[in-house]
Design an enzyme around this catalytic site. Structure first.
Site, PDB file in Angstrom:
ATOM      1  N   GLU A  80      46.683  40.373  90.616  1.00 43.04           N
ATOM      2  CA  GLU A  80      47.172  41.647  90.084  1.00 43.04           C
ATOM      3  C   GLU A  80      48.522  41.414  89.441  1.00 43.04           C
ATOM      4  O   GLU A  80      49.416  40.836  90.049  1.00 43.04           O
ATOM      5  CB  GLU A  80      47.408  42.659  91.218  1.00 43.04           C
ATOM      6  CG  GLU A  80      46.191  43.131  91.942  1.00 43.04           C
ATOM      7  CD  GLU A  80      46.594  43.968  93.179  1.00 43.04           C
ATOM      8  OE1 GLU A  80      47.769  44.362  93.287  1.00 43.04           O
ATOM      9  OE2 GLU A  80      45.726  44.176  94.023  1.00 43.04           O
ATOM     10  N   GLU A 125      57.364  53.160  95.740  1.00 43.93           N
ATOM     11  CA  GLU A 125      57.159  51.712  95.788  1.00 43.93           C
ATOM     12  C   GLU A 125      58.168  51.158  96.780  1.00 43.93           C
ATOM     13  O   GLU A 125      59.282  51.661  96.882  1.00 43.93           O
ATOM     14  CB  GLU A 125      57.422  51.136  94.391  1.00 43.93           C
ATOM     15  CG  GLU A 125      56.819  49.769  94.126  1.00 43.93           C
ATOM     16  CD  GLU A 125      55.336  49.842  93.810  1.00 43.93           C
ATOM     17  OE1 GLU A 125      54.554  49.344  94.643  1.00 43.93           O
ATOM     18  OE2 GLU A 125      54.950  50.362  92.752  1.00 43.93           O
TER      19      GLU A 125
END
Lengths: 388, 308
Positions: free
Chosen positions: B55, B66
Site C-alpha cells: 500500500e 491518522e
C-alpha cells in the site's frame, strides 16, 4: 428548502459523515443520543435556564443610531458580545455539555485554535463538574497565553499538541483520536457547525436561540421583520444561529467571510465566495482552492472549509456570501468603536463591514447584524495596526 | 467485472495475491517520505523482502484520525512537494511482484477530478469545478498499474460512484472494518468491499498488544460469513505479532507504522533504510508463516480464541 437532515445528516448534497470507520459508530451513537435526549421538554427547559442564568440571555437588540445616521439605513445589532465569555460560543457549549452530562459522560474534550472555544468549554466543564481536556497546537499555546491561563484556572487540562504544524488542524486530529479511543466516557465538544453529522445540525440547533430571540425582539420593536440579516462566517455557527429562525421569511441573508487579502487573491478564508466542493474534516462542503493559503486577520474565521448548511444555502441561492478583506474588517472594527462605543470582535467586524456596504448600496432599509463577540481579545492586533 | 482478468480462480490480482501467498504480508509506506526517489527504492526493498501487497499512501494535508507516526510521514512527504501526478509517475516506474494499492483521502480523489476543469480567471464568481468527478483519478490509477484503492474517509453508502469507476477499470476498493463496525453498517460495507477487508482492531496504534488477541478474534468472528479475505492491522511491529494474528484466523497481516519508523530513523541514508525494510518484511513474513504452521499442526482451520 430542506430543514436539514435529521435522518442522513445531509444538507442536500453537502454534509454527511466522511470519517474513518472507527469513528462511525461513536458518531451514530451521539446522533441517536442527541435525537432522543436533546429534544425532550426537560432537556430544553434545563438548557434555557442555563442560557438565562449562566450565560446571560436574552441579549439585547440594539439600535445603532449613530452608525444608522451615517449610512442611511436602520442598523440593529444583536448583542451576543454581552454573553458570558464574550461571544456566542457559550450557547453551543452549554447545550453540548448538558447533553454530555445527561448521557452519562464524565469527560469533555475540545480542540481550540485561538483559545476562545477552549475557554468556553472549560467554563462548561467547571459548571457541570466534567473532567475537561483541551487540545491546542503548541504554536497557539505560545501565542494565546492568556486563554491558556483561563482554561487552567477553571480546571481544564491543556494538552499541547506538538505534531505536524502544531496548529488547529493538528489539534483536531489529536482530539479525534482521543474521542475514538475514549468514546464510552468522553464527549467531543465541537465548536462550530462543522465536521461530521450530527455536529452541524446539533450546533445549529443550540445556536438558533440567537435568531429566535432577535426575531421576536425585532418584531416587537419595529412591528416588522428586517430586510436583511448579516453575520460573519468562519465555520458559520453564529450565522446559522441567526439565520435559522428567519429561513422561511422574506429576509435576505448575507454572510461575511474572511476575505484576507481579497477573495480573488491567494490568501483568504472565503470558500463560499471563492472555493470548490470538497471533503474535509468529515464533511462534504465548500473548501478554498488548493492553491490558496488559508488566511484571515481574525483567528475565528481562519478556516479552509465551512459548515455544510452554508454550502447548501449558497448552492440554492438562499444566502449571498462575500469575502470581507482584512482591511475592511479593521476599518469597521474602528468605526463601530468610535461611533457606538462598542468594540466588536474582529470576526464580527466582518459582518459590520458587510452591513455598512449594504447600507451604502441602499437596497435595504433595515439591517440586522449579529455582533457575535466582543473585541477585547483583539486589542493587541488593533494596537499594532492603529498605533494606539 | 474486472478488465484485468487474472489467470486464476480469483476475482482480482489483489485477492489472488492474498489467497495464493496465504498468509499474506501487506506493507504500507507513505509515498514521498522523504522523497519519491527514496520511495521507489523502499518499495522495491519491501517487494524483495516478501510483501505480497504494498500500500502506498498518497499524502493529504488533513488526514483526520491518522496516528502520529503516519501523520508525521505525510507531513514529510508534503514538505518534499509530493503531488498526485508525481505519485502516479512513481507508480508508472515501479515494477514489483506484489500488486500495489493507493491509500488516500476522498478529497484527493475529488481534487484530481477537478484539476482538469477550466479555471475561472475572475475571482468572486469563480466555480472552476463545482462537481468534481472520481473517474479521472481511477483512470490514472489504473493506467499507472495500481490494483486497488483504500479511502479511509469514504462511507460505504456514498461509495457508489467510486465503486462503479473501480469496477470499470478493474481496480479493487478496500474498506476498513473497525471493532465497532457491526449490524447494518457491516453489511453495507461488506457489500462494497473487494480485494480484502482491512480489519482494524483499534484506532490507536500503541500499547494495544495486550488486547490484540481477543479484539482480533472478535473482529474476525464477525466477518466469518463473508467470503472476502481478511487482513488485520493494528500497529504490528514484530514477527510474533504477525504469527498471533494469523493464528487468530486472518488471511493477511498489515504493517505500516513500524516501516515508517524505520524510514524516519534513517533520514537520508536510503541504502541502510532499504536494507532494514527488506529485513523487516522478511521477519514479518516468517512470523506470519509461523502462525499458519501452528494452525496446521493443531489440525484446525479456525481455532477457538485463546484466553490469555
Amino acid at each position: 428548502m430542506s430543514d436539514g437532515a435529521h435522518e442522513t445528516g445531509a444538507f442536500d448534497e453537502y454534509g454527511g459523515r466522511h470519517v474513518p470507520e472507527p469513528l462511525e459508530e461513536p458518531l451514530e451513537r451521539l446522533a441517536a443520543a442527541y435525537d432522543d435526549v436533546a429534544t425532550t421538554e426537560a432537556f430544553q427547559t434545563d438548557f434555557r435556564d442555563h442560557l438565562e442564568e449562566f450565560a446571560g440571555r436574552p441579549t439585547p437588540l440594539y439600535y445603532a443610531a449613530n452608525l444608522s445616521d451615517r449610512y442611511g439605513a436602520d442598523i440593529y445589532l444583536k448583542r451576543e458580545d454581552l454573553l458570558h465569555g464574550g461571544a456566542h460560543k457559550i450557547n453551543n457549549v452549554l447545550g453540548q455539555a448538558l447533553l454530555a452530562e445527561r448521557t452519562g459522560r464524565d469527560r469533555l474534550i475540545a480542540e481550540t485554535g485561538a483559545g476562545q472555544h477552549g475557554v468556553a468549554t472549560a467554563m462548561a466543564g467547571a459548571l457541570f463538574d466534567l473532567e475537561t481536556e483541551i487540545y491546542m497546537g503548541k504554536k497557539d499555546v505560545e501565542r494565546q497565553e492568556m486563554n491558556v491561563f483561563r482554561m487552567r484556572l477553571m480546571g481544564a487540562e491543556v494538552n499541547e499538541v506538538t505534531r505536524g504544524d502544531e496548529g488547529l488542524a493538528d489539534a483536531v486530529d489529536a482530539a479525534l483520536e482521543d474521542f475514538a479511543e475514549n468514546v464510552d466516557d468522553t464527549h467531543y465538544l465541537v465548536g462550530s457547525v462543522v465536521g461530521p453529522d450530527p455536529f452541524p445540525r446539533m450546533v445549529r440547533d443550540f445556536q438558533s436561540v440567537i435568531g429566535e430571540e432577535a426575531r421576536d425582539q425585532f418584531l416587537e420593536r419595529t412591528g416588522e421583520l428586517p430586510d436583511a440579516a448579516v453575520a460573519c462566517v468562519g465555520g458559520g455557527s453564529n450565522a446559522i444561529g441567526l439565520f435559522h429562525a428567519f429561513r422561511d421569511d422574506d429576509v435576505d441573508f448575507y454572510g461575511a467571510e474572511g476575505g484576507g487579502e481579497g477573495a480573488d487573491s491567494s490568501k483568504h478564508a472565503a470558500p463560499l465566495a471563492s472555493g470548490t466542493d470538497d471533503v474535509i474534516h468529515g464533511m462534504k462542503t465548500r473548501v478554498i482552492d488548493d492553491d490558496v493559503d488559508v488566511h484571515s486577520v481574525s483567528a475565528g474565521l481562519d478556516y479552509p472549509g465551512v459548515g455544510p448548511e452554508h454550502a447548501m444555502f449558497r448552492a440554492v441561492g438562499r444566502c449571498e456570501y462575500t469575502g470581507i478583506t482584512d482591511d475592511a474588517a479593521l476599518a469597521a472594527f474602528r468605526e463601530l468603536s468610535e461611533t457606538e462605543g462598542i468594540i466588536p470582535a474582529l470576526e464580527s467586524s466582518h459582518a459590520v463591514a458587510r452591513a455598512i456596504q449594504l447600507a451604502e448600496e441602499g437596497d435595504h432599509e433595515t439591517i440586522l447584524v449579529n455582533l457575535s463577540g466582543r473585541g477585547d481579545k483583539d486589542m493587541e492586533t488593533a494596537a499594532a495596526k492603529f498605533d494606539l | 467485472m474486472s478488465d484485468a482478468v487474472t489467470e486464476n480462480e480469483y476475482d482480482s490480482d489483489v485477492e489472488a495475491a492474498i489467497r495464493e501467498n496465504h498468509p499474506a504480508l501487506i506493507t504500507y509506506i507513505t509515498a514521498g517520505d522523504p522523497s519519491l526517489e527514496d520511495t521507489k527504492e523502499y518499495v522495491e526493498a519491501l517487494d524483495r523482502g516478501g510483501s505480497d501487497l504494498i500500500e502506498l499512501g498518497l499524502p493529504f494535508s488533513e488526514p483526520i484520525a491518522e496516528g502520529p507516526t503516519i501523520q508525521a510521514a505525510i507531513n514529510r512527504a508534503l514538505a518534499a512537494g509530493t503531488t498526485p501526478e508525481g505519485f502516479f509517475e512513481l507508480v508508472d516506474d515501479l515494477e514489483t511482484e506484489a500488486p500495489l494499492l493507493v491509500m488516500t483521502y476522498y478529497n484527493m480523489i475529488l481534487q484530481y477530478g477537478g484539476s482538469e476543469a477550466p479555471r475561472a480567471s475572475d475571482g468572486r464568481a469563480a466555480k472552476p469545478r463545482d462537481k468534481p468527478e472520481v473517474r479521472p483519478f481511477v483512470e490514472r490509477a489504473a493506467g499507472a498499474g495500481l490494483s486497488g484503492i483504500i479511502v479511509p474517509d469514504l462511507p460505504a453508502e456514498e461509495a457508489g460512484p467510486l465503486r462503479a469507476a473501480c469496477d470499470d477499470h478493474g481496480l479493487d476498493l478496500v474498506f476498513i472494518i473497525a471493532p465497532t463496525t457491526e449490524g447494518q453498517r457491516l453489511d453495507d460495507i461488506m457489500s462494497q468491499v473487494s480485494g480484502f477487508a482491512y480489519v482494524q482492531a483499534r484506532l490507536g496504534t500503541t500499547g494495544a498488544r495486550a488486547n490484540v488477541s481477543s479484539a482480533t478474534h472478535e473482529s474476525l468472528a464477525r466477518l466469518e460469513e463473508y467470503d472476502v479475505p481478511k487482513a488485520v492491522g493494528f500497529g504490528v511491529s514484530e514477527g510474533d505479532h504477525a504469527a498471533e494474528i494469523v493464528e487468530a484466523g486472518a488471511d493477511g497481516v498489515i504493517v505500516g507504522s513500524a516501516l515508517v519508523d524505520i524510514i524516519a530513523e534513517h533520514g537520508s541514508d536510503t541504502g541502510a533504510a532499504a536494507e532494514r525494510l527488506e529485513a523487516k518484511a522478511a521477519e514479518l513474513k516468517r512470523g506470519a508463516r509461523r502462525g499458519a504452521d501452528s494452525l496446521t499442526v493443531d489440525g484446525e482451520d479456525a481455532p477457538e480464541p485463546e484466553q490469555p
